[in-house]
Design an enzyme around this catalytic site. Sequence first.
Site, PDB file in Angstrom:
ATOM      1  N   GLN A  52       0.702  -1.129   0.171  1.00  0.00           N
ATOM      2  CA  GLN A  52       0.157  -0.073  -0.053  1.00  0.00           C
ATOM      3  C   GLN A  52       0.733   1.322   0.069  1.00  0.00           C
ATOM      4  O   GLN A  52       0.539   2.060  -0.691  1.00  0.00           O
ATOM      5  CB  GLN A  52      -1.086   0.083   1.062  1.00  0.00           C
ATOM      6  CG  GLN A  52      -2.190  -1.046   1.077  1.00  0.00           C
ATOM      7  CD  GLN A  52      -3.013  -1.016   2.436  1.00  0.00           C
ATOM      8  OE1 GLN A  52      -2.658  -0.521   3.609  1.00  0.00           O
ATOM      9  NE2 GLN A  52      -4.234  -1.395   2.352  1.00  0.00           N
ATOM     10  N   THR A  83     -12.103  -4.622   4.732  1.00  0.00           N
ATOM     11  CA  THR A  83     -11.576  -3.275   4.985  1.00  0.00           C
ATOM     12  C   THR A  83     -12.253  -2.509   3.935  1.00  0.00           C
ATOM     13  O   THR A  83     -12.470  -2.757   2.930  1.00  0.00           O
ATOM     14  CB  THR A  83     -10.077  -3.667   4.613  1.00  0.00           C
ATOM     15  OG1 THR A  83      -9.333  -2.435   4.614  1.00  0.00           O
ATOM     16  CG2 THR A  83      -9.874  -4.443   3.417  1.00  0.00           C
ATOM     17  N   ASN A  84     -12.154  -1.099   4.286  1.00  0.00           N
ATOM     18  CA  ASN A  84     -12.528  -0.095   3.432  1.00  0.00           C
ATOM     19  C   ASN A  84     -11.636   0.264   2.198  1.00  0.00           C
ATOM     20  O   ASN A  84     -11.869   0.282   1.060  1.00  0.00           O
ATOM     21  CB  ASN A  84     -12.815   1.390   4.212  1.00  0.00           C
ATOM     22  CG  ASN A  84     -14.205   1.244   5.051  1.00  0.00           C
ATOM     23  OD1 ASN A  84     -15.083   1.539   4.403  1.00  0.00           O
ATOM     24  ND2 ASN A  84     -13.972   0.727   6.246  1.00  0.00           N
ATOM     25  N   THR A  85     -10.293   0.140   2.582  1.00  0.00           N
ATOM     26  CA  THR A  85      -9.326   0.866   1.661  1.00  0.00           C
ATOM     27  C   THR A  85      -9.176  -0.040   0.437  1.00  0.00           C
ATOM     28  O   THR A  85      -9.040   0.306  -0.748  1.00  0.00           O
ATOM     29  CB  THR A  85      -7.853   0.999   2.396  1.00  0.00           C
ATOM     30  OG1 THR A  85      -7.797   1.936   3.306  1.00  0.00           O
ATOM     31  CG2 THR A  85      -6.799   1.243   1.253  1.00  0.00           C
ATOM     32  N   CYS A 197     -12.688   3.114   8.109  1.00  0.00           N
ATOM     33  CA  CYS A 197     -11.680   2.266   8.296  1.00  0.00           C
ATOM     34  C   CYS A 197     -12.193   1.277   9.387  1.00  0.00           C
ATOM     35  O   CYS A 197     -12.769   1.622  10.376  1.00  0.00           O
ATOM     36  CB  CYS A 197     -10.294   2.856   8.709  1.00  0.00           C
ATOM     37  SG  CYS A 197      -9.104   1.668   9.186  1.00  0.00           S
TER      38      CYS A 197
END
Length: 231
Positions: A52, A83-85, A197
Site C-alpha cells: 500500500q 476493509t474499506n481501503t 476504516c
Amino acid sequence: MRMIGLIGGMSWESSAEYYRILNEGVRDRLGPTASARCILWSFDFSEIETLQHRGDWDGLTRRMVDAARRLEAGGAEMLLICTNTMHLMAPAVQAAVGIPLLHIADPTAERITAAGHHKVGLLGTAFTMEQDFYRGRLADQHGLHVIIPDDEDRATVHRVIYDELVSGRIVPASRDAYRAVIARLVEAGAEAIILGCTEIMLLIRPEDSPIPLFDTTAIHAAAAIDMALAG
C-alpha cells in the site's frame, strides 16, 4: 444460508470483529445454537501494508483477485472485503468471480440516507479519504456530500490507524485527537461521520462524537447477514 467468503487479515483485529458480528447476528436471527456459514482468507497484513505504502496497487489487485477466486473455489456464495481501503480493487475482484461482492460503501450510504443525512465526514486511511474510489461512489451512486479532514488531520487519522489500531493498541491521546478531528468536521458542516476504516470502531464510540457515527464494520457485517439469509 449462503456461504460467506471473507477476504480478511487487513487487519486481523477488524476481521475478528467481522467474525463476531456475523455469528452473533445469525444467532440472534436463527436461534441460540446457530452460527454463520463462512470461509476466511486472511492475509499477512505486513505484506499488504508494505505494498500500500509503495503504491503497488497492481500487486495488491492480483492478491485480492487470487483470494476471491480461492474463496469461490472453496464454496463461497458471496464475498466481503473486510476493509474499506481495499475496495479500491472491488471492481476487479467482482469481475474475476461469478458470485456477488457486497461493497462496503453501499449499505453504509443506505443507512446514512435513511437517517436523513446528506453531508458526511469521512475518516479512514489516507488512501480512502484522498482517492476517489470511495468518496466518488458515495457521491455518484448515493448522492452524499463527503467532507474530509484537512491535510494535518488526515495525517493524524492515518498514523493512528497504521501505528496503533492495526496492532490492537488503544491510546487515550489518540481518542482525544480523533474527537478534535470530528469536531472540526462538524464545524465544516458534517451531519454524520463515517468510520471509514474497519479499525476505527476499536477506538471511537458514539459518545466521542456530537453527531451520529456510522461504523462501516458493523453495517457491512449486518448487510452480509441479510444477504446470506435471503438465499
